[in-house]
Design an enzyme around this catalytic site. Structure first.
Site, PDB file in Angstrom:
ATOM      1  N   ARG A   1       0.848  -1.194   0.000  1.00 46.30           N
ATOM      2  CA  ARG A   1       0.000   0.000   0.000  1.00 46.30           C
ATOM      3  C   ARG A   1       0.882   1.241   0.000  1.00 46.30           C
ATOM      4  O   ARG A   1       2.099   1.165   0.114  1.00 46.30           O
ATOM      5  CB  ARG A   1      -0.942   0.005   1.214  1.00 46.30           C
TER       6      ARG A   1
ATOM      7  N   ASP B   1       6.349  -7.395   1.342  1.00 46.73           N
ATOM      8  CA  ASP B   1       5.647  -6.758   2.457  1.00 46.73           C
ATOM      9  C   ASP B   1       5.348  -7.807   3.522  1.00 46.73           C
ATOM     10  O   ASP B   1       5.532  -9.012   3.303  1.00 46.73           O
ATOM     11  CB  ASP B   1       4.332  -6.121   1.976  1.00 46.73           C
TER      12      ASP B   1
ATOM     13  N   ASP C   1       9.692  -9.293   6.194  1.00 44.38           N
ATOM     14  CA  ASP C   1       9.868  -8.423   7.350  1.00 44.38           C
ATOM     15  C   ASP C   1      11.273  -7.859   7.216  1.00 44.38           C
ATOM     16  O   ASP C   1      12.264  -8.587   7.383  1.00 44.38           O
ATOM     17  CB  ASP C   1       9.723  -9.229   8.637  1.00 44.38           C
ATOM     18  N   VAL C   2      11.381  -6.585   6.894  1.00 49.73           N
ATOM     19  CA  VAL C   2      12.681  -6.017   6.536  1.00 49.73           C
ATOM     20  C   VAL C   2      13.671  -6.025   7.688  1.00 49.73           C
ATOM     21  O   VAL C   2      14.883  -5.849   7.468  1.00 49.73           O
ATOM     22  CB  VAL C   2      12.538  -4.580   5.984  1.00 49.73           C
TER      23      VAL C   2
ATOM     24  N   ASN D   1      11.560   0.887   0.613  1.00 41.18           N
ATOM     25  CA  ASN D   1      10.463   1.792   0.919  1.00 41.18           C
ATOM     26  C   ASN D   1       9.862   1.572   2.308  1.00 41.18           C
ATOM     27  O   ASN D   1       9.352   2.508   2.918  1.00 41.18           O
ATOM     28  CB  ASN D   1       9.355   1.629  -0.133  1.00 41.18           C
TER      29      ASN D   1
ATOM     30  N   TYR E   1      12.129   8.413  14.695  1.00 36.96           N
ATOM     31  CA  TYR E   1      11.956   8.361  13.240  1.00 36.96           C
ATOM     32  C   TYR E   1      13.018   9.209  12.547  1.00 36.96           C
ATOM     33  O   TYR E   1      13.679   8.757  11.601  1.00 36.96           O
ATOM     34  CB  TYR E   1      10.556   8.858  12.894  1.00 36.96           C
TER      35      TYR E   1
ATOM     36  N   LYS F   1      16.037   8.068   9.948  1.00 38.99           N
ATOM     37  CA  LYS F   1      16.102   8.594   8.582  1.00 38.99           C
ATOM     38  C   LYS F   1      17.413   9.339   8.323  1.00 38.99           C
ATOM     39  O   LYS F   1      17.935   9.310   7.209  1.00 38.99           O
ATOM     40  CB  LYS F   1      14.899   9.493   8.312  1.00 38.99           C
TER      41      LYS F   1
ATOM     42  N   THR G   1      -0.485   9.128   2.690  1.00 39.19           N
ATOM     43  CA  THR G   1      -0.574   7.672   2.810  1.00 39.19           C
ATOM     44  C   THR G   1      -1.102   7.353   4.202  1.00 39.19           C
ATOM     45  O   THR G   1      -1.365   8.247   5.013  1.00 39.19           O
ATOM     46  CB  THR G   1       0.811   7.021   2.641  1.00 39.19           C
TER      47      THR G   1
END
Length: 256
Positions: A16, A37, A58-59, A85, A148, A152, A183
């Site tokens: 998504r 995903d 699962d990254v 992503n 977060y 990043k 999103t």
């Protein structure tokens, strides 16, 4: 002819949001796409719709990365690109952030990106591409999203180092730094079938009109077009760079 004809690309978090739009656009431009995903039902449905391969990923798990990479090579015989992503966002001040929440964000956003580079690097075709999804908050600070933002910022460092180390094989590594994008991460109403998602989007536009020079929240398909540029030959002499896509938010504050 499509811009990605003959290329095989893994897109994580592709069930998504931004990842879905990237998978759709890449497929439309001729790529064989691996939809990766943890949202199996949505991911499988998307893969079936666009004619792609779905893999559970699962990254934050190295074993999942090995299986996903192996599945891509077994299905298509090669691997030419990766779009890292997948990511998560939580809101807390630094002093109120529990350690387990901080580490969860780091494991998905930062470690997931590292594991992706590590897994695909050995099998990626010479001249391949890696696109890492960082953030507007990877370029500056933002109160309330310290974990977060830290993850990043780290992605930008990983991007630059990977670009240097993989350059001898012609592999290019760049990062996208989106601002607020419409999103589920910034607009949870899209996940609620009883909610009016369009009305929620209009509300977000009204809010971001105050802080974003272009006067609205970004759309995931706009980020997908940047991912396409960085994955295609259009960006053949670009590597190790962050690309901000934020409607001008990072440019500063207007007093007019």
């Amino acid at each position: 002819m499509g811009k990605l004809d003959g290329r095989v690309v893994i897109v994580t978090g592709a069930a998504r949001g931004q990842g879905e739009q990237e998978a759709r656009l890449f497929r439309a431009e001729g790529a064989e796409v691996v939809v990766a995903d943890v949202l199996d039902e949505q991911g499988k449905a998307l893969a079936e719709e666009i004619g792609a391969l779905y893999v559970h990923l699962d990254v934050s798990q190295e074993s999942d990365w090995r299986r996903a990479t192996q599945a891509a090579v077994e299905e298509y015989g090669r691997l030419d690109g990766l779009v890292n992503n997948a990511g998560i966002l939580r809101f807390h001040t630094l002093l109120d952030t529990p350690l387990d929440e901080f580490m969860q964000i780091v494991n998905v956003n930062q470690v997931g990106c590292f594991l992706g580079i590590k897994a695909v690097g050995p099998v990626l075709s010479d001249g391949g591409t890696i696109v890492n999804t960082a953030s507007y908050t990877g370029m500056t600070g933002m109160a309330g999203v310290g974990a977060y933002a830290a993850s990043k910022h780290a992605i930008l460092g990983l991007t630059r180092v990977a670009a240097l180390e993989l350059a001898p094989r012609g592999i290019r590594v760049n990062a996208m730094c989106p601002g607020a994008i419409d999103t589920a991460m910034s607009n949870p109403a899209v996940l609620d079938p009883t909610a009016d998602g369009e009305q929620a989007s209009r509300g977000l536009d009204r809010f971001y009109r105050k802080v974003v020079p272009l006067g609205r929240i970004g759309r995931p398909e706009e980020v997908a077009r940047l991912a396409l540029f960085l994955t295609s030959a259009d960006s053949s002499y670009i590597t190790g760079q962050p690309f901000v896509i934020d409607g001008g938010w990072l440019a500063g504050v207007s007093v007019l």
